[in-house]
Design an enzyme around this catalytic site. Structure first.
Site, PDB file in Angstrom:
ATOM      1  N   GLU A   1      41.563  11.943 -77.746  1.00  6.95           N
ATOM      2  CA  GLU A   1      41.269  11.331 -76.444  1.00  6.95           C
ATOM      3  C   GLU A   1      42.406  10.400 -76.003  1.00  6.95           C
ATOM      4  O   GLU A   1      42.546  10.102 -74.824  1.00  6.95           O
ATOM      5  CB  GLU A   1      39.973  10.533 -76.521  1.00  6.95           C
ATOM      6  CG  GLU A   1      38.723  11.341 -76.260  1.00  6.95           C
ATOM      7  CD  GLU A   1      38.582  11.766 -74.808  1.00  6.95           C
ATOM      8  OE1 GLU A   1      38.602  10.894 -73.928  1.00  6.95           O
ATOM      9  OE2 GLU A   1      38.474  12.976 -74.548  1.00  6.95           O
TER      10      GLU A   1
ATOM     11  N   SER B   1      41.963   9.387 -82.242  1.00  7.64           N
ATOM     12  CA  SER B   1      41.379  10.512 -81.505  1.00  7.64           C
ATOM     13  C   SER B   1      42.357  11.158 -80.543  1.00  7.64           C
ATOM     14  O   SER B   1      43.210  10.488 -79.946  1.00  7.64           O
ATOM     15  CB  SER B   1      40.186   9.973 -80.701  1.00  7.64           C
ATOM     16  OG  SER B   1      39.786  10.906 -79.721  1.00  7.64           O
TER      17      SER B   1
ATOM     18  N   TYR C   1      36.268   4.498 -73.845  1.00  5.04           N
ATOM     19  CA  TYR C   1      36.338   4.913 -75.254  1.00  5.04           C
ATOM     20  C   TYR C   1      37.795   5.112 -75.682  1.00  5.04           C
ATOM     21  O   TYR C   1      38.237   4.587 -76.702  1.00  5.04           O
ATOM     22  CB  TYR C   1      35.543   6.208 -75.450  1.00  5.04           C
ATOM     23  CG  TYR C   1      35.799   6.891 -76.780  1.00  5.04           C
ATOM     24  CD1 TYR C   1      35.137   6.483 -77.933  1.00  5.04           C
ATOM     25  CD2 TYR C   1      36.714   7.948 -76.883  1.00  5.04           C
ATOM     26  CE1 TYR C   1      35.377   7.099 -79.159  1.00  5.04           C
ATOM     27  CE2 TYR C   1      36.962   8.567 -78.103  1.00  5.04           C
ATOM     28  CZ  TYR C   1      36.284   8.145 -79.231  1.00  5.04           C
ATOM     29  OH  TYR C   1      36.536   8.760 -80.443  1.00  5.04           O
TER      30      TYR C   1
HETATM   31  P1  NAP Z   1      29.267   9.867 -84.945  1.00 10.14           P
HETATM   32  O1  NAP Z   1      28.528  11.029 -85.500  1.00 10.14           O
HETATM   33  O2  NAP Z   1      28.918   9.350 -83.596  1.00 10.14           O
HETATM   34  O3  NAP Z   1      29.100   8.665 -86.009  1.00 10.14           O
HETATM   35  C1  NAP Z   1      29.443   7.344 -85.681  1.00 10.14           C
HETATM   36  C2  NAP Z   1      29.051   6.440 -86.841  1.00 10.14           C
HETATM   37  O4  NAP Z   1      29.395   5.088 -86.501  1.00 10.14           O
HETATM   38  C3  NAP Z   1      27.548   6.430 -87.165  1.00 10.14           C
HETATM   39  O5  NAP Z   1      27.395   6.333 -88.557  1.00 10.14           O
HETATM   40  C4  NAP Z   1      27.082   5.151 -86.486  1.00 10.14           C
HETATM   41  O6  NAP Z   1      25.916   4.608 -87.060  1.00 10.14           O
HETATM   42  C5  NAP Z   1      28.268   4.253 -86.770  1.00 10.14           C
HETATM   43  N1  NAP Z   1      28.333   3.069 -85.921  1.00 10.14           N
HETATM   44  C6  NAP Z   1      28.295   3.015 -84.564  1.00 10.14           C
HETATM   45  N2  NAP Z   1      28.392   1.736 -84.149  1.00 10.14           N
HETATM   46  C7  NAP Z   1      28.488   0.967 -85.265  1.00 10.14           C
HETATM   47  C8  NAP Z   1      28.607  -0.426 -85.492  1.00 10.14           C
HETATM   48  N3  NAP Z   1      28.655  -1.309 -84.481  1.00 10.14           N
HETATM   49  N4  NAP Z   1      28.677  -0.867 -86.767  1.00 10.14           N
HETATM   50  C9  NAP Z   1      28.613  -0.009 -87.805  1.00 10.14           C
HETATM   51  N5  NAP Z   1      28.489   1.329 -87.652  1.00 10.14           N
HETATM   52  C10 NAP Z   1      28.429   1.809 -86.393  1.00 10.14           C
HETATM   53  O7  NAP Z   1      30.838  10.137 -84.940  1.00 10.14           O
HETATM   54  P2  NAP Z   1      31.681  11.263 -85.735  1.00 10.14           P
HETATM   55  O8  NAP Z   1      31.740  12.488 -84.909  1.00 10.14           O
HETATM   56  O9  NAP Z   1      31.220  11.321 -87.131  1.00 10.14           O
HETATM   57  O10 NAP Z   1      33.145  10.619 -85.657  1.00 10.14           O
HETATM   58  C11 NAP Z   1      33.595   9.700 -86.644  1.00 10.14           C
HETATM   59  C12 NAP Z   1      34.726   8.859 -86.064  1.00 10.14           C
HETATM   60  O11 NAP Z   1      35.793   9.700 -85.666  1.00 10.14           O
HETATM   61  C13 NAP Z   1      34.356   8.054 -84.825  1.00 10.14           C
HETATM   62  O12 NAP Z   1      35.095   6.853 -84.861  1.00 10.14           O
HETATM   63  C14 NAP Z   1      34.833   8.918 -83.678  1.00 10.14           C
HETATM   64  O13 NAP Z   1      35.100   8.130 -82.534  1.00 10.14           O
HETATM   65  C15 NAP Z   1      36.076   9.521 -84.275  1.00 10.14           C
HETATM   66  N6  NAP Z   1      36.481  10.830 -83.786  1.00 10.14           N
HETATM   67  C16 NAP Z   1      35.583  11.849 -83.775  1.00 10.14           C
HETATM   68  C17 NAP Z   1      35.994  13.097 -83.364  1.00 10.14           C
HETATM   69  C18 NAP Z   1      35.036  14.274 -83.339  1.00 10.14           C
HETATM   70  O14 NAP Z   1      35.355  15.264 -82.678  1.00 10.14           O
HETATM   71  N7  NAP Z   1      33.928  14.218 -84.046  1.00 10.14           N
HETATM   72  C19 NAP Z   1      37.334  13.313 -82.971  1.00 10.14           C
HETATM   73  C20 NAP Z   1      38.216  12.239 -83.006  1.00 10.14           C
HETATM   74  C21 NAP Z   1      37.790  11.011 -83.441  1.00 10.14           C
HETATM   75  P3  NAP Z   1      24.428   5.101 -86.610  1.00 10.14           P
HETATM   76  O15 NAP Z   1      24.178   6.376 -87.354  1.00 10.14           O
HETATM   77  O16 NAP Z   1      23.577   3.970 -87.031  1.00 10.14           O
HETATM   78  O17 NAP Z   1      24.486   5.320 -85.125  1.00 10.14           O
HETATM   79  N1  GDD Z   2      28.657  15.809 -73.640  1.00 14.06           N
HETATM   80  C1  GDD Z   2      28.729  16.694 -72.615  1.00 14.06           C
HETATM   81  N2  GDD Z   2      27.570  17.075 -71.994  1.00 14.06           N
HETATM   82  N3  GDD Z   2      29.940  17.177 -72.255  1.00 14.06           N
HETATM   83  C2  GDD Z   2      29.983  18.081 -71.247  1.00 14.06           C
HETATM   84  C3  GDD Z   2      28.836  18.523 -70.582  1.00 14.06           C
HETATM   85  C4  GDD Z   2      27.562  17.992 -70.969  1.00 14.06           C
HETATM   86  O1  GDD Z   2      26.519  18.321 -70.425  1.00 14.06           O
HETATM   87  N4  GDD Z   2      29.197  19.445 -69.651  1.00 14.06           N
HETATM   88  C5  GDD Z   2      30.535  19.571 -69.741  1.00 14.06           C
HETATM   89  N5  GDD Z   2      31.019  18.740 -70.697  1.00 14.06           N
HETATM   90  C6  GDD Z   2      32.443  18.563 -71.038  1.00 14.06           C
HETATM   91  C7  GDD Z   2      32.916  17.114 -70.980  1.00 14.06           C
HETATM   92  O2  GDD Z   2      33.136  16.692 -69.640  1.00 14.06           O
HETATM   93  C8  GDD Z   2      34.188  17.204 -71.815  1.00 14.06           C
HETATM   94  O3  GDD Z   2      35.268  17.627 -71.019  1.00 14.06           O
HETATM   95  C9  GDD Z   2      33.869  18.306 -72.840  1.00 14.06           C
HETATM   96  O4  GDD Z   2      32.681  18.951 -72.368  1.00 14.06           O
HETATM   97  C10 GDD Z   2      33.621  17.791 -74.257  1.00 14.06           C
HETATM   98  O5  GDD Z   2      32.677  16.744 -74.199  1.00 14.06           O
HETATM   99  P1  GDD Z   2      32.061  16.095 -75.538  1.00 14.06           P
HETATM  100  O6  GDD Z   2      31.526  17.140 -76.424  1.00 14.06           O
HETATM  101  O7  GDD Z   2      31.137  15.001 -75.108  1.00 14.06           O
HETATM  102  O8  GDD Z   2      33.343  15.517 -76.325  1.00 14.06           O
HETATM  103  P2  GDD Z   2      34.631  14.704 -75.842  1.00 14.06           P
HETATM  104  O9  GDD Z   2      35.785  15.666 -75.839  1.00 14.06           O
HETATM  105  O10 GDD Z   2      34.368  13.950 -74.603  1.00 14.06           O
HETATM  106  O11 GDD Z   2      34.805  13.641 -77.020  1.00 14.06           O
HETATM  107  C11 GDD Z   2      34.679  14.060 -78.394  1.00 14.06           C
HETATM  108  O12 GDD Z   2      35.961  14.396 -78.894  1.00 14.06           O
HETATM  109  C12 GDD Z   2      36.898  13.318 -78.964  1.00 14.06           C
HETATM  110  C13 GDD Z   2      38.201  13.885 -79.532  1.00 14.06           C
HETATM  111  O13 GDD Z   2      38.921  14.536 -78.531  1.00 14.06           O
HETATM  112  C14 GDD Z   2      34.042  12.901 -79.164  1.00 14.06           C
HETATM  113  O14 GDD Z   2      33.738  13.348 -80.473  1.00 14.06           O
HETATM  114  C15 GDD Z   2      34.991  11.720 -79.280  1.00 14.06           C
HETATM  115  O15 GDD Z   2      34.422  10.745 -80.180  1.00 14.06           O
HETATM  116  C16 GDD Z   2      36.327  12.218 -79.857  1.00 14.06           C
HETATM  117  O16 GDD Z   2      37.241  11.153 -79.976  1.00 14.06           O
END
Ligand code: NAP
Ligand code: GDD
Length: 351
Positions: free
Chosen positions: A133, A131, A154
């Site tokens: 992050e 990520s 995280y």
């Molecule tokens: P998501 O929608 O939150 O999906 C997470 C998945 O992990 C769900 O299927 C969840 O199952 C499963 N899971 C959680 N805890 C588990 C456990 N203990 N054992 C088995 N399965 C478990 O996340 P996403 O947005 O698709 O992201 C996919 C991956 O990419 C994650 O690792 C996330 O951290 C990473 N990532 C995401 C982003 C982004 O912007 N989306 C960016 C960078 C990295 P349930 O449905 O049962 O909860």
């Molecule tokens: N969730 C949330 N809710 N975020 C808020 C809010 C609110 O009400 N108000 C402001 N934010 C700001 C957060 O503080 C953060 O700076 C930004 O919006 C994005 O928040 P999220 O959408 O929760 O995503 P994230 O950037 O913290 O994390 C996501 O992206 C990562 C990759 O950079 C997640 O998908 C992580 O799993 C992923 O790794």
């Protein structure tokens, strides 16, 4: 020969799009799902075919990243050509409330998967969901050589996963890669991430179901891309000749405030009339700005994103407006309509 893939996190946003992509390419797809007291497969229900029928290509298995023995048995039984480790506790704000659980799933879960590959003796390619992050406090632009500075439980757990994936590549000659993905969103995005929280609120406010949405830090800058394009990038990483780590990003950063402005504007509303501040949505340590440099993925994988954060805001608002119109049909009872109110009705207080 039909290729076989295992996806952990198949019920999540990315897992569902990746399953679609791999099935469309003729793969046999296996998914790890958590046992729950209700069905938790809504994002992949449209892909489901009764496994008793000939031609079924999607198979689901109960398991959890906290259960190492189960992972070894599963890997040995499925013997996949490709493993995509997407499962994680993926919410940054929640990781401050549940740091130990986040470490166990998002960090230690990865070593359990890598050990399951090693101990089962299978030959497979391994994708780790890393990520942006990881960059945390390091200013943009960020690429594969930028130093990491994690700012949450995280991110610290993902940092461990990043390095242990690299270590298994070097120690055991595994084809193991880190996809360092910047934020990517879609109409399937979890409802408590900021983009989806905003676009659901816009739809609900426009429909008169709620008046305000309560938000945290509006100054944060994110490089938001479109999830279906990012799962294509994951697949490309595992088709490369040699394993490497890749950034996937659009290169365009916008603030949460601008995302709000575009989203409300899409339905003819002024965001300032409907957005209120609530400090519960702030994080103890914030990541101020993430903007990625995708040069390596573009040049080595031929991967190219086409949707940036501004277009995404419009696309997601349109999808949520349509979904709410559908949910709001007269025969749907009030309880279901209430689930569109954000955040008080459905979302935990900190998300
Ligand atoms: P998501 O929608 O939150 O999906 C997470 C998945 O992990 C769900 O299927 C969840 O199952 C499963 N899971 C959680 N805890 C588990 C456990 N203990 N054992 C088995 N399965 C478990 O996340 P996403 O947005 O698709 O992201 C996919 C991956 O990419 C994650 O690792 C996330 O951290 C990473 N990532 C995401 C982003 C982004 O912007 N989306 C960016 C960078 C990295 P349930 O449905 O049962 O909860
Ligand atoms: N969730 C949330 N809710 N975020 C808020 C809010 C609110 O009400 N108000 C402001 N934010 C700001 C957060 O503080 C953060 O700076 C930004 O919006 C994005 O928040 P999220 O959408 O929760 O995503 P994230 O950037 O913290 O994390 C996501 O992206 C990562 C990759 O950079 C997640 O998908 C992580 O799993 C992923 O790794």
């Amino acid at each position: 020969m039909t290729k076989r893939a295992l996806i952990t996190g198949i019920t999540g946003q990315d897992g569902s799009y990746l399953a679609e992509l791999l099935l469309s390419k003729g793969y046999e797809v296996h998914g790890l799902i958590r046992r729950a007291s209700t069905f938790n497969t809504s994002r992949i229900d449209h892909l489901y075919v009764d496994p008793h029928l000939p031609g079924a290509k999607l198979f689901l298995h109960y398991g959890d990243l906290s259960d190492g023995a189960r992972l070894v048995t599963l890997l040995a039984g499925i013997d996949p050509d490709e493993v995509y480790n997407l499962a994680a506790q993926s919410h940054v704000r929640v990781s401050f409330d549940e740091p130990e659980h986040t470490a166990d799933t998002t960090g230690t879960g990865t070593i359990r998967m890598l050990e399951a590959v090693r101990l089962s003796g299978i030959k497979t390619r391994f994708y780790q969901a890393s990520s942006s992050e990881l960059y945390g406090a390091t200013p943009p632009p960020q690429n594969e050589d930028t130093p990491f500075y994690p700012r949450s439980p995280y991110a610290a757990a993902k940092l461990y996963s990043y390095w242990i994936t690299k270590n298994y590549r070097e120690a055991y000659d595994m084809f193991a890669v880190n996809g360092i993905l910047f934020n990517h969103e879609s109409p399937r995005r979890g409802e408590t991430f900021v983009t989806r929280k905003i676009t659901r609120a816009v739809a609900a406010i426009k429909a008169g179901v709620q008046d305000y949405v309560y938000m945290g830090n509006l100054d944060a800058v994110r490089d938001w891309g479109y999830a279906p394009e990012y799962v294509e990038g994951m697949w490309r990483m595992l088709q490369a000749d040699a394993p490497d780590d890749y950034v996937l990003a659009t290169g365009v950063g916008i603030t949460v405030r601008e995302f709000l402005e575009i989203a409300f504007d899409r339905v003819g509303l002024n965001w300032e009339d409907h957005v209120r501040f609530d400090e519960r949505y702030l994080r103890p340590t914030e990541v101020d700005a993430l903007i990625g440099d995708n040069t390596r993925a573009r040049t080595k994988l031929g991967w190219k994103p086409t949707v940036d954060g501004r277009e995404l805001a419009r696309l997601m608002v349109d999808a949520d407006v349509e979904a709410l119109e559908h949910a709001g049909r007269p025969w749907i009872d009030r309880v279901q309509l209430d689930s569109w109110r954000t955040p008080t009705a459905v979302a935990p207080v900190t998300a």
